[in-house]
Design an enzyme around this catalytic site. Structure first.
Site, PDB file in Angstrom:
ATOM      1  CD  GLN A 249      -2.873  -1.079   2.420  1.00 43.53           C
ATOM      2  OE1 GLN A 249      -3.080  -2.101   3.049  1.00 43.53           O
ATOM      3  NE2 GLN A 249      -3.443   0.071   2.752  1.00 43.53           N
ATOM      4  NE  ARG A 396     -13.464   0.344   3.819  1.00 45.33           N
ATOM      5  CZ  ARG A 396     -14.169  -0.131   2.801  1.00 45.33           C
ATOM      6  NH1 ARG A 396     -14.285  -1.420   2.622  1.00 45.33           N
ATOM      7  NH2 ARG A 396     -14.753   0.680   1.946  1.00 45.33           N
ATOM      8  CB  CYS A 397     -10.101   2.769  11.160  1.00 48.19           C
ATOM      9  SG  CYS A 397      -8.761   2.329  12.288  1.00 48.19           S
ATOM     10  CD  GLU A 766      -9.280   4.213   6.279  1.00 45.15           C
ATOM     11  OE1 GLU A 766      -9.158   5.297   6.890  1.00 45.15           O
ATOM     12  OE2 GLU A 766      -8.317   3.500   5.977  1.00 45.15           O
TER      13      GLU A 766
END
Length: 812
Positions: A249, A396-397, A766
């Site tokens: 990523q 996902r935060c 997110e």
């Protein structure tokens, strides 16, 4: 009567409730360009999807290079044990096995058996003396075929002396079992961090009319992306060049880490991150498998491929959450929130490998005052080692925001119920008002813009909240259990301002490079890396918005460190707030040069020109014009003498502040009194992510995010026994929701732009994963509140609910 809304149609309230002091709130998406240009606000189909739906995507396992060999990993069956001996002779005797690499080999190669973590801790690549978590990498086998390598790892004999494990962080703090005895201080306590005013908070709590207190645990979970981790490392000894294909990523950051660890010059390392089958934060850290694969290629001088299997992925890496929170929330006699105090224990596992900015060991957890206006707050977090794999992935935060939101939304509901107030009305009374923005929180954040009451009122209208409360009372009188849960969250994304945010010392800016060809087509390259977010479309739409080039004519590239400008990657909803802003700023640099060229071509002064979608026009004479395509051609063929040819620009964007998207979710559940099964009947999600680039992509992100929020709320949990064995290492035990379990998501929006962002956008990917779990948890507790149930830790499984029903005499 409850109104059923089509989730494919946007619901509009008569008028948004209130506006920010700085920024107006709207129900509508801003569109300024025609369909041909397809700039921001257009529902453009994703440009990348044709290759995906035709099976033409290129993932790590699709990479096949000449003379490539394969790596597999021997892993520990113990969570804590001394390594007495590693015997690889039987494995090396298998035809096709080329090498077995151990920690001793890495040590001899230049102390490569240790590597830094993102948060400046250290992590064993391959251990020499002892293992400190179950499924830890012990050694690697390299073979000519994938299945030969898999057979060979079974032949490696490792002798262990088991040691006591410690999986409970509270027990770990007693220091009876030391996890990291390589450290100078023989303690499992890693760090202490705090934010806010402790004295003011204690004073406010002492004088408050009502104080509620609750222990809340967010268990360890796993990102479970469709594609696991993998790498193809290809070292060319003749050139001294290392080419690496990997599931990354953050390709540039990973290149820098590899240079630091290996000693190879950074300019001789190329990281290519091709299509990625989901990341969700799990592909930000550098795992030992990556380092071993690269070292194997260095040793052999051949391409080496490593593809993690599903069990390895579930047992050894990509873990998140594991926060133990003790919170107090207080209100005055009028029901106004006055103070929040939180003490938290962070179970980091065997290394502090959390993907957090260097100055923030607990991430952005201090956003925990949420959407509420209060006088004082104080938050403390302590990190501790246990004999579990390293955790801390920002699943996902944005760096522990999920934990913060879950805590404050549970506590807000708890306080509302304790006061006998409706949870929606209680929130409306305590929200930060629109006229208070920009708002300085008691823990030091400056929220950019918001209209929390507007979002909640819209959600209440969509779901017909008052009618549902009436229905709940009627059902309760008949012995039926129905609950309504609310989550009105504020997120913080877009790290970040370089004065405060860095990863391993690298400032958290991001970048865009735009080059317009003579024929008016464009190439845009970015330092981020999509894992399904639709960057090839949204970035093209930003360029289209700024320059009037059709989005279809803008080719977007990411993920190759040899061609893309240096950037910090994609995670924590930072792509649009940082790289999206860089795209807009680079485009504006191009537009400024284009204006000079247009003035030259039209034989007027620059002040005589005005911009109109895709062209410069002479003021008062719009028929005298030059389109951006005409200007692009002139930039290479007929530009003013003395001007540099070409039409391109690069921007490294350093944001002045983070952005603060928000939303209000309302969940309605029915609970089966016989089985404890929770059925989500309706779920309304109203999100505000500022100006919207592509509504179609935003809706897709929200739908996917809500399902990923449902997962930890009702299904997901990594469980260890007392010996540190992972009991949920397959999808037979680690449960994920399917389409069958997922409800129909009903979506709405408000639009409150960020006042400091070049295009007013905030980020959205997110938010639903952050906001959904407390809405579901609040709904279930609301259904059981009259029975005396005050809290249930997630995941809220039928077994947990059934036990509570039995304990309260509802079922036998």
């Amino acid at each position: 009567m409850t109104t059923q809304l089509d989730d494919r149609k946007e619901h509009h309230s008569a008028k948004p409730a209130g506006v920010s002091a700085q920024v107006p709130t709207s129900d509508h998406v801003r569109v300024t360009t025609p369909d041909k240009v397809c700039g921001m606000g257009h529902r453009m189909k994703r440009k990348e999807d044709p290759r995906f739906i035709q099976g033409k995507g290129r993932y790590i396992d699709d990479v096949k290079l000449p003379h490539m060999v394969y790596m597999d990993i021997v892993r520990s069956p113990y969570a804590h044990a001394k390594i007495l001996k590693i015997d690889a002779s039987a494995a090396l005797a298998i035809p096709g096995v080329l090498a077995v690499i151990t920690g001793e080999d890495l040590k001899k190669a230049g102390n490569l058996h240790w590597m830094p973590t993102i948060l400046s801790d250290t992590h064993m690549v391959l251990p020499i003396e002892k293992v400190i978590y179950y499924a830890q990498e012990i050694c690697v086998v390299i073979a000519t075929e994938r299945y030969i390598a898999a057979d060979a790892i079974e032949k490696v004999v490792v002798e262990y002396e088991p040691l006591p494990a410690v999986v409970d962080p509270f027990e770990a703090l007693k220091d009876e079992v030391i996890v990291r005895d390589d450290k100078a201080k023989k303690t499992n306590h890693i760090w202490h961090w705090e934010s806010g005013d402790a004295a003011a908070t204690d004073k406010a709590l002492a004088s408050a009319a009502t104080v509620v207190e609750q222990d809340i645990y967010l268990p360890r979970i796993h990102v479970s992306s469709i594609e696991t981790c993998g790498m193809v490392a290809n070292y060319d000894k003749a050139r001294g060049h290392m080419q690496i294909y990997m599931t990354s990523q953050a390709p540039h950051a990973h290149r820098t880490v590899f240079a630091l660890v290996s000693g190879l010059p950074e300019h001789m390392i190329q990281i290519i991150s091709p299509d990625i089958g989901g990341g969700f934060g799990g592909k930000v850290p550098v795992y030992p498998g990556y380092v071993c694969c690269a070292v194997a290629s260095l040793v052999l001088g051949r391409p080496v491929k490593w593809i993690e299997d599903r069990s390895e992925n579930l047992q050894a890496d990509s873990f998140a959450r594991d926060y133990h929170m003790k919170a107090k929330l207080a209100a005055d006699k009028n029901g106004k929130i006055v103070a929040l105090k939180v003490k938290t224990l962070s179970d980091c596992g065997a290394a502090d490998a959390a993907a957090n900015p260097s100055k923030f060991p607990a991430g952005l957890y201090s956003i925990c005052t949420g959407s509420y206006d209060m006088k004082a707050a104080h938050v403390e977090v302590d990190g501790v080692y246990t004999t579990k794999p390293p955790g801390g992935v920002a699943y996902r935060c944005s760096f522990r925001v999920t934990e913060a939101v879950h805590m404050i939304e549970r506590m807000t509901d708890l306080l509302a119920h304790e006061l006998g107030e409706d949870p929606a009305d209680f929130r409306l009374k305590n929200f930060i008002r629109p006229d208070q923005f920009p708002y300085k929180s008691p823990t030091g954040w400056e929220y950019d813009s918001g209209n929390y009451a507007g979002a909640l009122r819209k959600a209440m209208e969509m779901i017909d909240y008052r009618a549902l409360r009436k229905e709940q009372l009627e059902k309760r009188a008949r012995g039926q259990l129905m609950g309504i849960g609310i989550s009105s969250f504020t997120e913080v994304v877009g790290a970040g301002p370089s004065k405060d945010y860095d990863i391993l010392g690298i400032k958290m800016f991001d970048s865009a490079e735009i080059r317009i060809h003579p024929t008016g087509k464009a190439m845009a390259r970015f330092g981020t890396k999509s894992q399904g977010q639709g960057h090839e479309t949204t970035y093209a739409q930003i360029v289209a918005e700024e320059l009037g080039l059709p989005a279809a004519d803008v080719q977007v590239e990411e993920g190759d460190t040899d061609t893309a400008p240096y950037g910090l990657g994609t995670y924590a909803s930072r792509s649009t707030p940082t790289a999206g802003a860089a795209a807009a700023m680079a485009a504006r640099k191009i537009k400024a040069k284009a204006k000079k060229i247009a003035a030259y071509l039209l034989e007027v002064g620059e002040d005589d020109l005005q911009w109109n979608v895709d062209r410069f026009e002479v003021k008062g004479s719009p028929e005298k014009k030059k389109t951006i395509q005409e200007i692009a051609f002139a930039a290479y063929t007929n530009h003013p003498q003395g001007m540099e040819a070409g039409l391109e620009a690069t921007d490294y964007y350093d944001p002045p502040n983070l952005t603060f998207p928000f939303g209000s979710y309302i969940c309605v559940v029915d609970v089966d009194t016989g089985t404890g099964e929770v059925k989500i009947r309706r779920f309304v999600a109203v999100d505000d992510c500022g100006n919207i680039i592509n509504p179609l992509i935003v809706e897709g992100q929200i739908q996917g995010g809500l399902t990923m929020g449902l997962a930890p709320a009702m299904f997901e949990e990594i469980v260890y026994d007392e010996n540190g064995q992972n009991l949920t290492g397959t999808f037979a035990d680690y449960l994920l929701p399917t389409a069958v379990e997922s409800p129909k998501w009903e979506l709405g929006k408000t639009v409150t732009p960020s006042p400091h962002h070049p295009i007013g956008a905030k980020g959205v990917g997110e938010s639903p994963t952050v906001g959904a779990p407390p809405a579901i948890a609040n709904a279930v507790v609301d259904a059981l509140w009259h029975l005396g149930v005050r809290h249930i830790d997630i995941p809220i499984t039928p077994q947990k609910v059934w036990r509570l029903l039995r304990a309260h005499g509802v079922t036998e």
